[in-house]
Scaffold this motif. Sequence first.
Motif, PDB file in Angstrom:
ATOM      1  N   LEU A   1       1.071   5.404   3.627  1.00  0.00           N
ATOM      2  CA  LEU A   1      -0.595   4.985   3.461  1.00  0.00           C
ATOM      3  C   LEU A   1      -0.688   3.715   4.212  1.00  0.00           C
ATOM      4  O   LEU A   1      -1.768   3.436   4.947  1.00  0.00           O
ATOM      5  CB  LEU A   1      -0.834   4.669   1.860  1.00  0.00           C
ATOM      6  CG  LEU A   1      -1.183   6.206   1.402  1.00  0.00           C
ATOM      7  CD1 LEU A   1      -1.388   5.887  -0.126  1.00  0.00           C
ATOM      8  CD2 LEU A   1      -2.070   6.873   1.777  1.00  0.00           C
ATOM      9  N   GLY A   2       0.369   2.924   4.018  1.00  0.00           N
ATOM     10  CA  GLY A   2       0.053   1.424   4.745  1.00  0.00           C
ATOM     11  C   GLY A   2      -0.246   1.371   6.317  1.00  0.00           C
ATOM     12  O   GLY A   2      -0.934   1.003   6.688  1.00  0.00           O
ATOM     13  N   GLU A   3       0.562   2.323   6.877  1.00  0.00           N
ATOM     14  CA  GLU A   3       0.517   2.634   8.498  1.00  0.00           C
ATOM     15  C   GLU A   3      -0.878   3.195   8.582  1.00  0.00           C
ATOM     16  O   GLU A   3      -1.572   2.700   9.480  1.00  0.00           O
ATOM     17  CB  GLU A   3       1.589   3.493   9.059  1.00  0.00           C
ATOM     18  CG  GLU A   3       1.637   3.689  10.339  1.00  0.00           C
ATOM     19  CD  GLU A   3       2.715   4.283  10.932  1.00  0.00           C
ATOM     20  OE1 GLU A   3       2.567   4.964  12.022  1.00  0.00           O
ATOM     21  OE2 GLU A   3       3.851   4.676  10.273  1.00  0.00           O
TER      22      GLU A   3
ATOM     23  N   VAL B   1       0.766  -1.152   0.095  1.00  0.00           N
ATOM     24  CA  VAL B   1      -0.085  -0.042  -0.075  1.00  0.00           C
ATOM     25  C   VAL B   1       0.861   1.219  -0.076  1.00  0.00           C
ATOM     26  O   VAL B   1       0.558   2.205  -0.584  1.00  0.00           O
ATOM     27  CB  VAL B   1      -1.066   0.001   1.327  1.00  0.00           C
ATOM     28  CG1 VAL B   1      -1.839   1.331   1.438  1.00  0.00           C
ATOM     29  CG2 VAL B   1      -1.934  -1.392   1.114  1.00  0.00           C
ATOM     30  N   ASP B   2       1.938   1.342   0.831  1.00  0.00           N
ATOM     31  CA  ASP B   2       2.770   2.385   0.585  1.00  0.00           C
ATOM     32  C   ASP B   2       3.316   2.645  -0.590  1.00  0.00           C
ATOM     33  O   ASP B   2       3.866   3.755  -0.860  1.00  0.00           O
ATOM     34  CB  ASP B   2       4.150   2.091   1.668  1.00  0.00           C
ATOM     35  CG  ASP B   2       3.859   2.182   3.036  1.00  0.00           C
ATOM     36  OD1 ASP B   2       2.878   2.718   3.504  1.00  0.00           O
ATOM     37  OD2 ASP B   2       4.477   1.585   3.680  1.00  0.00           O
ATOM     38  N   GLU B   3       3.378   1.614  -1.457  1.00  0.00           N
ATOM     39  CA  GLU B   3       3.818   2.038  -2.959  1.00  0.00           C
ATOM     40  C   GLU B   3       3.076   3.244  -3.593  1.00  0.00           C
ATOM     41  O   GLU B   3       3.407   3.836  -4.693  1.00  0.00           O
ATOM     42  CB  GLU B   3       3.873   0.844  -4.030  1.00  0.00           C
ATOM     43  CG  GLU B   3       4.798  -0.376  -3.227  1.00  0.00           C
ATOM     44  CD  GLU B   3       6.287  -0.073  -3.421  1.00  0.00           C
ATOM     45  OE1 GLU B   3       6.798   0.634  -4.388  1.00  0.00           O
ATOM     46  OE2 GLU B   3       6.865  -0.055  -2.175  1.00  0.00           O
ATOM     47  N   PHE B   4       1.871   3.142  -3.080  1.00  0.00           N
ATOM     48  CA  PHE B   4       0.871   4.414  -3.713  1.00  0.00           C
ATOM     49  C   PHE B   4       0.906   5.751  -3.052  1.00  0.00           C
ATOM     50  O   PHE B   4      -0.148   6.459  -3.175  1.00  0.00           O
ATOM     51  CB  PHE B   4      -0.287   3.649  -3.717  1.00  0.00           C
ATOM     52  CG  PHE B   4      -0.715   2.504  -4.756  1.00  0.00           C
ATOM     53  CD1 PHE B   4      -0.869   2.487  -6.102  1.00  0.00           C
ATOM     54  CD2 PHE B   4      -0.481   1.401  -3.919  1.00  0.00           C
ATOM     55  CE1 PHE B   4      -0.865   1.490  -6.850  1.00  0.00           C
ATOM     56  CE2 PHE B   4      -0.509   0.012  -5.069  1.00  0.00           C
ATOM     57  CZ  PHE B   4      -0.526   0.097  -6.520  1.00  0.00           C
ATOM     58  N   ASP B   5       2.038   5.897  -2.159  1.00  0.00           N
ATOM     59  CA  ASP B   5       1.947   7.414  -1.572  1.00  0.00           C
ATOM     60  C   ASP B   5       1.586   8.522  -2.381  1.00  0.00           C
ATOM     61  O   ASP B   5       1.206   9.427  -2.060  1.00  0.00           O
ATOM     62  CB  ASP B   5       3.234   7.480  -0.866  1.00  0.00           C
ATOM     63  CG  ASP B   5       3.364   6.664   0.503  1.00  0.00           C
ATOM     64  OD1 ASP B   5       2.106   5.923   0.821  1.00  0.00           O
ATOM     65  OD2 ASP B   5       4.228   6.552   1.358  1.00  0.00           O
ATOM     66  N   ASP B   6       2.379   8.401  -3.522  1.00  0.00           N
ATOM     67  CA  ASP B   6       2.251   9.480  -4.684  1.00  0.00           C
ATOM     68  C   ASP B   6       1.134   9.425  -5.569  1.00  0.00           C
ATOM     69  O   ASP B   6       0.794  10.358  -6.270  1.00  0.00           O
ATOM     70  CB  ASP B   6       3.477   9.628  -5.392  1.00  0.00           C
ATOM     71  CG  ASP B   6       4.874   9.758  -4.389  1.00  0.00           C
ATOM     72  OD1 ASP B   6       4.590  10.580  -3.394  1.00  0.00           O
ATOM     73  OD2 ASP B   6       5.790   9.203  -4.751  1.00  0.00           O
ATOM     74  N   THR B   7       0.343   8.427  -5.645  1.00  0.00           N
ATOM     75  CA  THR B   7      -0.799   8.156  -6.414  1.00  0.00           C
ATOM     76  C   THR B   7      -1.905   7.771  -5.561  1.00  0.00           C
ATOM     77  O   THR B   7      -2.747   6.783  -5.974  1.00  0.00           O
ATOM     78  CB  THR B   7      -0.584   7.381  -7.566  1.00  0.00           C
ATOM     79  OG1 THR B   7      -0.053   6.006  -7.025  1.00  0.00           O
ATOM     80  CG2 THR B   7       0.779   7.877  -8.467  1.00  0.00           C
ATOM     81  N   PRO B   8      -2.464   8.487  -4.644  1.00  0.00           N
ATOM     82  CA  PRO B   8      -3.596   8.137  -3.901  1.00  0.00           C
ATOM     83  C   PRO B   8      -4.790   7.963  -4.690  1.00  0.00           C
ATOM     84  O   PRO B   8      -5.868   7.374  -4.250  1.00  0.00           O
ATOM     85  CB  PRO B   8      -3.738   9.016  -2.808  1.00  0.00           C
ATOM     86  CG  PRO B   8      -3.236  10.144  -3.593  1.00  0.00           C
ATOM     87  CD  PRO B   8      -1.926   9.827  -4.235  1.00  0.00           C
TER      88      PRO B   8
END
Length: 242
Positions: free
Chosen positions: A228-230, A177-184
Motif C-alpha cells: 500500500l505504501g508504494e 501505511v504498509d502495515e495496513f495491507d491486510d486491513t484496507p
Amino acid sequence: DFIKSFDDLHRYFIENAFLKILIYQPDTNKLKLPGKLADEIHVENDAANMVSFLDNIRDQNPEILDRIKSDLNDCLDDFKDIRFMKVKNNGAFDKKIGLIDKRGKIFWAEELSEGTLYFLALLSIIHQPNPPELLLLEEPEKGIHPRRIHEVMDFVFRMAEEKGIQIILTSHNTQLVDEFDDTPDSVFVFEMDNGETKIKNLLTDIVQPGNKRLEEKGLPKIYDTKLLGEKWFQGFLGGVPV
C-alpha cells in the motif's frame, strides 16, 4: 445540569464522549528533560511529564512500571531496566530518566534516540491507569528508525487491543501505511478537491470502485491492497500533494 430534552441528552452524551478522546503527540525534545517531582498519574498530551509519571508509579503502581519495563525489553531488547536520578535545578530537585542496557551501562534521556524515547512515551500512555478509550496519534513513526517501524507499531497495536483502546493515527510514512495491507478498510485517504477536504475509505471508495471500472472496460485489475505504501507514493490511491 438538569437534562430537559432529548437534544440536551444527545449533547450530554456527545460532550462526555469527547472528554474521553485524547490526542497524543509526544515531544521528544521535552522527553529528554528532567521532570518535576510531582504526583502524576496521567500522561500529558505531549508526554512532557513522562519522567514524573514513571517515577510516581514506581511507588504507587509498581506493577505498571514492571509491565512497561517488560514491554520495553520485549520490543527494544537492548535495554533491560529504567533508572532515575535526582538532579539539582535552581535550588530545587528534579529527576532525570535513563535506560540500562544489557551490559549494565546507563544511557540518560539526552543520550537516547528519539525513537526509543517516543516508544517509552507510548508505553506510558497505553499503560497509564484509566487509559483513553480512543487514542489519536499524529505521525507516530517520527523518530523511529525505519527498521523498527514494523515491530514497534505491531507491538503498540497489540497492546492497544489488549487494553481495549481504539487507535486513530495520521501518517505520511510509506512503511507505516504498509502495515495496513491486510486491513484496507481501516485506512482513510484525505485529499483536497475544489478547496474542500474529501475523505475516502481505501477499500470501499478507491480499491473496489477502481477495479469495477477496469472490469467494465475488460481490463485486468490493478488495484489490490499489497504494498500500500508504494501504491500511495505512486499516486494510485490519492492523497498526494497538489
